[in-house]
Scaffold this motif. Structure first.
Motif, PDB file in Angstrom:
ATOM      1  N   ARG A  46      22.296   2.690   6.642  1.00  0.00           N
ATOM      2  CA  ARG A  46      22.799   1.827   5.573  1.00  0.00           C
ATOM      3  C   ARG A  46      22.024   2.098   4.293  1.00  0.00           C
ATOM      4  N   PRO A  47      22.615   1.827   3.160  1.00  0.00           N
ATOM      5  CA  PRO A  47      21.856   1.982   1.916  1.00  0.00           C
ATOM      6  C   PRO A  47      20.896   0.819   1.724  1.00  0.00           C
ATOM      7  N   LEU A  48      19.857   1.060   0.930  1.00  0.00           N
ATOM      8  CA  LEU A  48      19.003  -0.040   0.529  1.00  0.00           C
ATOM      9  C   LEU A  48      19.788  -1.037  -0.305  1.00  0.00           C
ATOM     10  N   ARG A  49      19.480  -2.310  -0.144  1.00  0.00           N
ATOM     11  CA  ARG A  49      20.150  -3.356  -0.913  1.00  0.00           C
ATOM     12  C   ARG A  49      19.290  -3.665  -2.137  1.00  0.00           C
ATOM     13  N   LEU A  50      19.658  -3.079  -3.281  1.00  0.00           N
ATOM     14  CA  LEU A  50      18.873  -3.213  -4.511  1.00  0.00           C
ATOM     15  C   LEU A  50      19.751  -3.649  -5.675  1.00  0.00           C
ATOM     16  N   PRO A  51      20.433  -4.800  -5.546  1.00  0.00           N
ATOM     17  CA  PRO A  51      21.330  -5.218  -6.628  1.00  0.00           C
ATOM     18  C   PRO A  51      20.606  -5.514  -7.937  1.00  0.00           C
ATOM     19  N   SER A  52      19.396  -6.047  -7.875  1.00  0.00           N
ATOM     20  CA  SER A  52      18.678  -6.378  -9.111  1.00  0.00           C
ATOM     21  C   SER A  52      18.203  -5.113  -9.823  1.00  0.00           C
ATOM     22  N   PHE A  53      17.659  -4.164  -9.058  1.00  0.00           N
ATOM     23  CA  PHE A  53      17.299  -2.892  -9.667  1.00  0.00           C
ATOM     24  C   PHE A  53      18.527  -2.245 -10.306  1.00  0.00           C
ATOM     25  N   ASP A 300       2.875   1.057  -2.799  1.00  0.00           N
ATOM     26  CA  ASP A 300       1.867   2.116  -2.828  1.00  0.00           C
ATOM     27  C   ASP A 300       1.228   2.302  -1.460  1.00  0.00           C
ATOM     28  N   LEU A 301       0.939   1.204  -0.783  1.00  0.00           N
ATOM     29  CA  LEU A 301       0.345   1.302   0.542  1.00  0.00           C
ATOM     30  C   LEU A 301       1.287   2.000   1.519  1.00  0.00           C
ATOM     31  N   ALA A 302       2.577   1.705   1.416  1.00  0.00           N
ATOM     32  CA  ALA A 302       3.558   2.375   2.283  1.00  0.00           C
ATOM     33  C   ALA A 302       3.626   3.856   1.974  1.00  0.00           C
ATOM     34  N   GLY A 303       3.495   4.210   0.705  1.00  0.00           N
ATOM     35  CA  GLY A 303       3.484   5.617   0.339  1.00  0.00           C
ATOM     36  C   GLY A 303       2.295   6.337   0.933  1.00  0.00           C
ATOM     37  N   HIS A 304       1.110   5.720   0.849  1.00  0.00           N
ATOM     38  CA  HIS A 304      -0.087   6.329   1.430  1.00  0.00           C
ATOM     39  C   HIS A 304       0.057   6.499   2.942  1.00  0.00           C
ATOM     40  N   GLN A 305       0.731   5.556   3.567  1.00  0.00           N
ATOM     41  CA  GLN A 305       0.930   5.614   5.014  1.00  0.00           C
ATOM     42  C   GLN A 305       2.094   6.520   5.410  1.00  0.00           C
ATOM     43  N   GLN A 306       2.770   7.080   4.397  1.00  0.00           N
ATOM     44  CA  GLN A 306       3.945   7.924   4.634  1.00  0.00           C
ATOM     45  C   GLN A 306       4.980   7.194   5.496  1.00  0.00           C
ATOM     46  N   ASP A 307       5.156   5.919   5.182  1.00  0.00           N
ATOM     47  CA  ASP A 307       6.074   5.065   5.926  1.00  0.00           C
ATOM     48  C   ASP A 307       7.276   4.751   5.040  1.00  0.00           C
ATOM     49  N   THR A 308       8.289   5.594   5.129  1.00  0.00           N
ATOM     50  CA  THR A 308       9.446   5.461   4.241  1.00  0.00           C
ATOM     51  C   THR A 308      10.233   4.187   4.532  1.00  0.00           C
ATOM     52  N   SER A 309      10.331   3.812   5.776  1.00  0.00           N
ATOM     53  CA  SER A 309      11.060   2.587   6.121  1.00  0.00           C
ATOM     54  C   SER A 309      10.367   1.363   5.533  1.00  0.00           C
ATOM     55  N   GLN A 310       9.044   1.308   5.639  1.00  0.00           N
ATOM     56  CA  GLN A 310       8.315   0.182   5.063  1.00  0.00           C
ATOM     57  C   GLN A 310       8.436   0.188   3.548  1.00  0.00           C
ATOM     58  N   TYR A 311       8.406   1.357   2.942  1.00  0.00           N
ATOM     59  CA  TYR A 311       8.558   1.427   1.488  1.00  0.00           C
ATOM     60  C   TYR A 311       9.889   0.789   1.081  1.00  0.00           C
ATOM     61  N   GLY A 312      10.943   1.147   1.782  1.00  0.00           N
ATOM     62  CA  GLY A 312      12.245   0.577   1.462  1.00  0.00           C
ATOM     63  C   GLY A 312      12.308  -0.918   1.686  1.00  0.00           C
ATOM     64  N   ALA A 313      11.668  -1.396   2.753  1.00  0.00           N
ATOM     65  CA  ALA A 313      11.664  -2.832   3.029  1.00  0.00           C
ATOM     66  C   ALA A 313      10.969  -3.600   1.908  1.00  0.00           C
ATOM     67  N   VAL A 314       9.863  -3.044   1.385  1.00  0.00           N
ATOM     68  CA  VAL A 314       9.180  -3.709   0.276  1.00  0.00           C
ATOM     69  C   VAL A 314      10.048  -3.688  -0.970  1.00  0.00           C
ATOM     70  N   LEU A 315      10.734  -2.581  -1.225  1.00  0.00           N
ATOM     71  CA  LEU A 315      11.631  -2.523  -2.389  1.00  0.00           C
ATOM     72  C   LEU A 315      12.699  -3.605  -2.311  1.00  0.00           C
ATOM     73  N   ASP A 319      13.245  -6.529  -4.940  1.00  0.00           N
ATOM     74  CA  ASP A 319      14.540  -6.715  -5.592  1.00  0.00           C
ATOM     75  C   ASP A 319      14.968  -8.175  -5.598  1.00  0.00           C
ATOM     76  N   ALA A 320      14.737  -8.861  -4.482  1.00  0.00           N
ATOM     77  CA  ALA A 320      15.099 -10.287  -4.427  1.00  0.00           C
ATOM     78  C   ALA A 320      14.275 -11.075  -5.440  1.00  0.00           C
ATOM     79  N   GLY A 321      12.991 -10.748  -5.560  1.00  0.00           N
ATOM     80  CA  GLY A 321      12.162 -11.433  -6.546  1.00  0.00           C
ATOM     81  C   GLY A 321      12.587 -11.134  -7.967  1.00  0.00           C
ATOM     82  N   LEU A 322      12.998  -9.903  -8.231  1.00  0.00           N
ATOM     83  CA  LEU A 322      13.473  -9.564  -9.575  1.00  0.00           C
ATOM     84  C   LEU A 322      14.717 -10.364  -9.933  1.00  0.00           C
ATOM     85  N   GLY A 323      15.547 -10.610  -8.947  1.00  0.00           N
ATOM     86  CA  GLY A 323      16.719 -11.440  -9.210  1.00  0.00           C
ATOM     87  C   GLY A 323      16.327 -12.833  -9.681  1.00  0.00           C
TER      88      GLY A 323
END
Length: 410
Positions: A46-53, A300-315, A319-323
């Protein structure tokens, strides 16, 4: 009454800068945003859900099938080069606040070994080599060495065991090194190690040699003491101080509270993204004018951990907070500026930051529609743009020019 919020998504790059491959040629393919989006579509189905971005215009500066290519919000959108050497959170934030980092360089300790040793000896310290390695042993107990946890040449460390000497003495040595160091940070580190520190010295990337700090046990043995000594900067010519002197309340949230200078600021340090968002929203809801600078560190922490799934979850959480922020910042003169400080591509194959452009997404409630910004030459232009929005003279900053729309979008 108006609020200006600079919201930094730490490590959120949108594609490699032309010099990104100078240290690691493979970094020319860096694209934190795009690769994270691709991962979620292909690996998670599925795509990331980033309506606010999307509403803020991210898809206009980073075209991608999973991002909207239009917006109805009154925004100005563009991208920024970093405007400082390397890719570093401390340097990124200092530059963004208007600091002039032109005198800061990327350098290995080995390139300045004689100069650093001379300064330490002049300060009354005994300085010895460690075999033929390009680092220094000070007073038989403290290692002065390249930092192996950041990009090569960004930071140097002065590390010692608290069993051997006090952190006050380690910090004193670090301050002497800081006085002659050309790099962005000298970091004093004191902790409890599993063995004498020379056992944990190893080569790093790019010709560096330093202490493998995680291997020492410092991080797991407790009572770790750390102090970051930044390059000499005129903090009176940075945005938080400029705003505070004008009587504008300043709130620093997340990592911004740890690394930015402003005696008058309200500080809300936090690492969990939910806490960073809550503190930011609380500051926006407060009465009166205000400047809020917030940093979301978990990307940034997810990037250092090379955890792409976690990076997306934080995004998605961001996004919800930006809304919520968009809904609150609805008065003429309010500004929400969303940007990054460097890249940290979780698919790149190493745990270092990546030298990428970052988005500059500005929500302006009183504007009539979409405007396209020219490329900013450095992050200092983001701070200058925020200063202008607050009614301050950007010339009061040491560096940066307020961004003006290049053209109105059709």
């Amino acid at each position: 009454m108006s609020k200006t919020v600079i919201f930094v998504v730490d490590g959120f790059g949108i594609g490699a800068m032309p010099d990104a491959g100078a240290l690691r040629p493979g970094d020319m393919r860096a694209d934190t945003c795009g690769h994270t989006l691709d991962h979620h579509r292909t690996e998670l189905g599925r795509p990331l859900r980033l309506p606010s971005f999307g509403a803020l215009g991210l898809g206009l500066v980073h075209p991608h099938p999973d991002l909207a290519d239009r917006t109805t919000l009154p925004v100005a959108v563009g991208r920024a080069a970093l405007g400082y050497p390397g890719a570093d959170t401390y340097a990124g934030h200092q530059t963004m606040m208007g600091a002039d980092f032109t005198s800061v360089t990327v350098a290995r300790l080995g390139e300045h070994l004689d100069e650093v040793a001379a300064a330490l000896r002049a300060g009354g310290h005994r300085v010895d080599p460690l075999d033929t390695k390009p680092l220094l042993v000070v007073d038989g107990a403290v290692l002065v060495h390249d930092n192996l946890e950041a990009d090569p040449g960004i930071n140097w460390n002065a590390s010692g065991r608290l069993e051997d000497l006090s952190f006050r003495r380690i910090l004193s040595i670090a301050r002497t090194v800081r006085a002659v160091a050309p790099v962005a940070r000298v970091i004093a580190v004191g902790g409890h190690a599993d063995a004498p520190l020379p056992r944990f010295v190893r080569p790093g990337d790019g010709g560096t040699v330093g202490l493998d700090t995680p291997a020492t046990g410092f991080y797991r043995n407790g009572e770790l003491e750390v102090q970051h000594l930044g390059a000499p900067l005129d903090h009176t010519r940075q945005l938080p101080e400029l705003a505070a002197r004008a009587g504008i309340p300043v709130t620093l949230v997340g990592k911004a509270a740890d690394i930015l200078a402003c005696d008058a600021a309200v500080r809300r340090p936090a690492v969990p993204t939910a806490d960073v968002l809550a503190h930011t929203l609380d500051a926006v809801r407060a009465d009166g004018d205000g400047l809020v600078v917030a940093n979301v560190q978990e990307t940034d922490l997810a990037g250092h951990q090379q955890d792409t799934s976690q990076y997306g979850a934080v995004l998605e959480e961001v996004d919800a907070g930006l809304g919520e922020l968009i809904a609150l910042l609805d008065s003429p003169g309010d500004r929400l500026i969303v940007t990054g400080d460097h890249g940290n591509d979780p698919t790149i194959g190493h745990a270092y930051h990546t030298r990428e452009y970052v988005p500059v997404l500005i929500h302006r409630p009183e504007a009539s529609g979409l405007e396209l910004l020219p490329d900013a030459t450095g992050l200092a232009d983001v701070g200058a743009t925020a200063a202008h929005a607050l009614g301050l003279d950007p010339a009061g900053l040491a560096n940066g020019t307020a961004l003006r729309p290049a053209r109105h979008a059709a």
